[in-house]
Design an enzyme around this catalytic site. Sequence first.
Site, PDB file in Angstrom:
ATOM      1  N   ASP A   1       0.880  -1.164   0.000  1.00  0.00           N
ATOM      2  CA  ASP A   1       0.000   0.000   0.000  1.00  0.00           C
ATOM      3  C   ASP A   1       0.923   1.221   0.000  1.00  0.00           C
ATOM      4  O   ASP A   1       1.969   1.214   0.670  1.00  0.00           O
ATOM      5  CB  ASP A   1      -0.883   0.026   1.246  1.00  0.00           C
ATOM      6  CG  ASP A   1      -2.117  -0.881   1.145  1.00  0.00           C
ATOM      7  OD1 ASP A   1      -2.172  -1.721   0.221  1.00  0.00           O
ATOM      8  OD2 ASP A   1      -3.017  -0.755   2.007  1.00  0.00           O
TER       9      ASP A   1
ATOM     10  N   CYS B   1      -3.567  10.717   5.629  1.00  0.00           N
ATOM     11  CA  CYS B   1      -4.245   9.670   4.843  1.00  0.00           C
ATOM     12  C   CYS B   1      -5.149  10.255   3.761  1.00  0.00           C
ATOM     13  O   CYS B   1      -5.218   9.725   2.641  1.00  0.00           O
ATOM     14  CB  CYS B   1      -5.149   8.830   5.736  1.00  0.00           C
ATOM     15  SG  CYS B   1      -4.331   8.019   7.105  1.00  0.00           S
TER      16      CYS B   1
HETATM   17  N1  NVA Z   1      -2.102   1.455  11.626  1.00  0.00           N
HETATM   18  C1  NVA Z   1      -2.600   2.747  11.680  1.00  0.00           C
HETATM   19  C2  NVA Z   1      -3.229   3.272  10.449  1.00  0.00           C
HETATM   20  C3  NVA Z   1      -3.101   4.725  10.445  1.00  0.00           C
HETATM   21  C4  NVA Z   1      -3.175   5.445   9.192  1.00  0.00           C
HETATM   22  C5  NVA Z   1      -3.391   2.975  12.928  1.00  0.00           C
HETATM   23  O1  NVA Z   1      -2.771   3.350  13.895  1.00  0.00           O
HETATM   24  O2  NVA Z   1      -4.596   2.801  12.951  1.00  0.00           O
END
Ligand code: NVA
Length: 366
Positions: free
Chosen positions: A195, A350
């Site tokens: 990704d 994001c």
């Molecule tokens: N693994 C992450 C995704 C964040 C964009 C989290 O802490 O949820």
Amino acid sequence: MGTIVESWTEWDPLRHVIVGRATDCHIPPNEPALEAKVPEDSDMRGQHGKRPQEMIDKGNELLDNFAAMLEGRGIIVDRPTPTDFSLPVTTPDFHTDSQFGCMPPRDVLLTVGKEILEATMSYRCRWFEYLCYRPLMQRYFDEDPGFRHEAAPKPRLTDADYHDNYLSEKIGVEQRLKWAAEKHFVTTEEEPLFDAADVLRFGKDLVVQHGFTTNLKGIEWLKRHFPDHRVHTVNFPGDPYPIHIDATFTPLRPGLILNNPQRRLPDDQRGLFERNGWEIVDAAQPAHNQPPALCYSSVWLSMNVLALDDKTVCVEASEVYQADQLDKLGFEVVPVDLRDAYAFGGGLHCCTADVRREGGLQDYFP
Ligand code: NVA
């Protein structure tokens, strides 16, 4: 003026960006990659279907406001064109009943210099997400003779891509942490998978998280694809659900990185940064104990910030501790109300993807 695509870092002055949309976002039905990722105590377990319209409307309002604020600062903003996410995805290798959405372009599009690369992705429900960005890619291609539009090989995503011992409702955090420490993740090494949100850009160096959504073959593919870059593999063994690096490790300016204190970069992976005098500081605690309803991400979206340049950072408005820390580190903090859009796929980093940042290719780790 026509588009120019070029961005080498996470912090150079932002001039043109894509901001996602919440429109028609679905909670996809279960599939191997999701099963492993959705936290065991999440309110999303067992649910699927279109998200409530009033939540979608609110999410879109916040994303529109964020886009308008960026435009007010002179940044060009483009938006994706949602496809019908209620449609199933069927290939010769798999079928899933619905798709996901197009709120987080950062997951799909990796901008490296004058190239935008569509990631392989590793969820079946996100197999066609790149289509939402194709109208923009076509326009950039027409307007910028230097633009390289690339797509990584579409993966087959058969059951051979996923370890079956992850496909159980009750694994437990202790077992997950043990597996994370052993680098045993849900994705196998069947074929290259990555990704885009597992990759951070530091000029000539790309730092890539090996975890649920990116496997070692995916990182090897990136190495071969970007032969003029140095590609570094990192792990964060404190993370029982390691997907996407941008709530774990956040470079803010040359010499400074925020690191999630529950997911510290192991000592034996710090050499690159330490040898070059970079400081890795623990991020401030999140302001919330729980993510919002129906959200895939953790409370650490607090550190999913968007740098507008090396002195200015957008921080979610309720994340007062993170804002305070950045203020003390000398940044102008721009508060942005986005929490009610988190459920659609993440935070401020994001929900954006770079098209252009000023500045050329530099070597920060000579
Ligand atoms: N693994 C992450 C995704 C964040 C964009 C989290 O802490 O949820």
